[in-house]
Design an enzyme around this catalytic site. Structure first.
Site: not given
Length: 604
Positions: A296, A330
């Site tokens: 993330d 990401e």
């Protein structure tokens, strides 16, 4: 495996288990990924709905009627639906973070819960709302036994919002730059000297960071007594290991040094932090044998951290007997800009990144904002990745996600007067592109059931089990007359059936997984997109799509060795009309996937 995990596995595992070594031997590009938020998938154990906490929703985080709180989904629920997931053709499950979260945070009147998993306090164990460590182990083992991998979603950029600042306890803390608030002064350039001898965060040695003892250079950070030891491992409770510069504006310097909407931004330049996260996430590989990481907020962390962390994880995985361990970051973007995402494979040394450029190209093409040539521009950019086309084959591709929203919603916004039949055709076309193009197709749970949502973030995180959220239950799903008020684990939705069919085609034809992409036709207008997958050896796979509402016929270039075609989906010509040319006819919003074969050799 513990006794509890063994019992759970026995309940969920198939009669004949696939050897885990066989599962792990598959290359990353051989997978079809299914992304799931455990809280929104299925509730297998209502006894853990409140995570062992007592009180109202502002204490437990549990309120199944509100989109921003826990709804009750858990690891048992996920495990009991493995047959459903596998029936879609999925070979790998990407699970949103399962680590223990701060149950509730946010300013008064704006509270929400950590149901999504991105507000971690304890990096060493499963959140009790989702279950136990033993249940996670059983889930991983059960997935492996079915031949599916498990990718774990992890975070190094931030923790939950625990650290507060004396200067702005009740208001937003604006970002304070390194130039205006250097590490060596308290409260600004004219402030009291602090941290003597600290040479700046570019000197990333243990000796240098040992001199950074006072974290009050921009703000005066403190931890409320009630949360003094809430983070695990214990070193994460020390404000010295955070940037403490206020909220990021997501631009310039603040993108790496600012708090993500108040979340405590970890000082990932510090060697102590690097070693700490290597230990944390290495242990999840050691203990559970997960098969890869999705990371993330990757773009908000300094490159040196990833340059150390990624090879350490790959080494740890190899020692655990996991030769192929994807690590995809990401790198959020909403434009077709392969150069932006590619830099993370070159400078930061990511082996893979989520292909946001693919999503942007698909969205632009399918919503009518661009012609089919946007796909050609995407493919032209593959050369920019470290490793070029070979790396592009491993990039997880997707149509929508839990942050930006679902493709069904984007299509409805673009075509508000579309009939139900047209809505289905357009979403079908999107999945044809996803499952036939280069990259690793990634399906967001619920897309296969025609979920649309009302936008991004909380508005696109619907329950697969019967929902009690009014703003989910009024969604107009695609391919069905049902709503999210009922469970959606059936296989009769035409989108589900299309994905399952295309998944099988992809598994049966290595060209769709490993073959090079050659764009054969694209234009600046809606209409024909044609590309082939594989080498010009007479065995390529031709993919053609019509993004317009008019029928079309056109000659399409194919490989010179291709002579005959077998229809894998849609209507394909029986043979070429001339060497290197095939006549394609498509209905409005139609498609075809055609397997080529070389000319038959004359019999002797």
């Amino acid at each position: 495996m513990s006794l509890t995990a063994a019992l759970l596995f026995a309940l969920a595992g198939p009669a004949t288990a696939i050897p885990v070594e066989q599962v792990r031997a598959r290359a990353p590009e051989d997978e079809i990924i299914y992304f799931v938020l455990p809280d929104r998938f299925d509730n297998g154990d209502p006894s853990n709905d409140t995570g062992g906490l007592t009180g109202d929703r502002l204490t437990t985080g549990y309120d199944p009627t509100t989109k921003g709180f826990y709804h009750g989904g858990d690891l048992k629920g996920l495990m009991q639906r493995l047959d459903y997931i596998q029936s879609l053709g999925v070979t790998a499950i990407w699970v949103a973070p399962v680590l223990k979260n701060k149950a509730v945070q946010g300013a008064k009147g704006h509270e929400s819960a950590g149901y999504h998993g991105y507000w971690i306090t304890d990096f060493t164990r499963v959140d009790p709302h989702f279950g136990t460590d033993a249940e996670f182990a059983a889930f991983v083992d059960a997935a492996h036994a079915r031949g599916m991998k498990v990718y774990m979603d992890i975070i190094a950029n931030h923790t939950a919002d625990v650290i507060q600042y004396r200067e702005c306890v009740v208001k937003t803390c604006a970002y304070r730059s390194k130039a205006d608030y250097p590490y060596q002064r308290r409260g600004g350039v004219t402030g009291k000297p602090i941290n003597p001898g600290f040479a700046g965060d570019a000197v990333q040695t243990p000796e240098n960071f040992a001199r950074l003892t006072d974290p009050a250079y921009a703000y005066t950070p403190f931890v409320p007594p009630s949360e003094a030891s809430v983070k695990v491992p214990g070193w994460l409770n020390d404000p010295r290991y955070y940037h403490n510069r206020g909220d990021s504006t997501f631009a310039g310097e603040s993108a790496r040094y600012g708090d993500f909407s108040g979340l405590d931004d970890v000082m990932t330049e510090d060697p102590r932090v690097i070693a700490g996260f290597i230990s944390i996430y290495g242990s999840w590989i050691d203990r559970f044998g997960v098969d890869g990481f999705r990371i993330d907020t990757a773009r908000h962390v300094n490159p040196e951290f990833w340059q150390a962390f990624i090879p350490a994880m790959q080494t740890r995985a190899a020692a655990r007997g996991i030769p192929n361990f994807p690590i995809f970051g990401e790198v959020y973007s909403e434009t077709v800009d392969p150069g932006y995402t590619a830099q993370f494979t070159r400078r930061d040394k990511y082996p893979e990144v989520l292909d946001f450029s693919f999503q942007a190209a698909a969205r632009a093409m399918l919503t009518g904002k661009a012609g089919t040539d946007v796909f050609a521009r995407l493919i032209d950019g593959d050369v920019l990745y470290e490793g070029g086309d070979a790396t592009a084959l491993r990039l997880p591709t997707f149509l929508g996600n839990h942050d930006m929203g679902r493709m069904g919603y984007m299509l409805d916004k673009a075509w508000p007067t579309a009939t139900e039949a047209e809505r289905l055709q357009r979403l079908t076309l999107a999945h044809v592109l996803l499952l036939s193009a280069r990259g690793v197709p990634t399906i967001y749970s619920g897309d296969e059931q025609g979920f649309t949502g009302h936008g991004g973030d909380q508005d696109s995180r619907e329950d697969m089990f019967p929902s009690k959220v009014a703003t989910y239950n009024d969604n107009r799903l695609i391919g069905t007359k049902t709503t999210t008020a009922t469970a959606h684990f059936g296989t009769d939705n035409p989108i589900f059936q299309t994905i399952a069919k295309l998944s099988q085609i992809r598994r049966d034809h290595p060209q769709l997984r490993h073959g090079r992409t050659v764009v054969r036709f694209a234009s600046e207008k809606a209409g024909l997109l044609a590309f082939t997958r594989g080498d010009d050896d007479g065995r390529e796979v031709l993919v053609v799509l019509n993004t317009s509402t008019q029928p079309l016929s056109a000659n399409v270039e194919v490989g010179a060795q291709s002579a005959r075609f077998t229809a894998l989906a849609g209507n394909c010509p029986a043979s070429v009309t001339a060497p290197g040319s095939a006549m394609i006819t498509l209905p409005p919003l139609g498609y075809a996937i055609c397997a080529a074969a070389p000319a038959r050799l004359p019999s002797k």
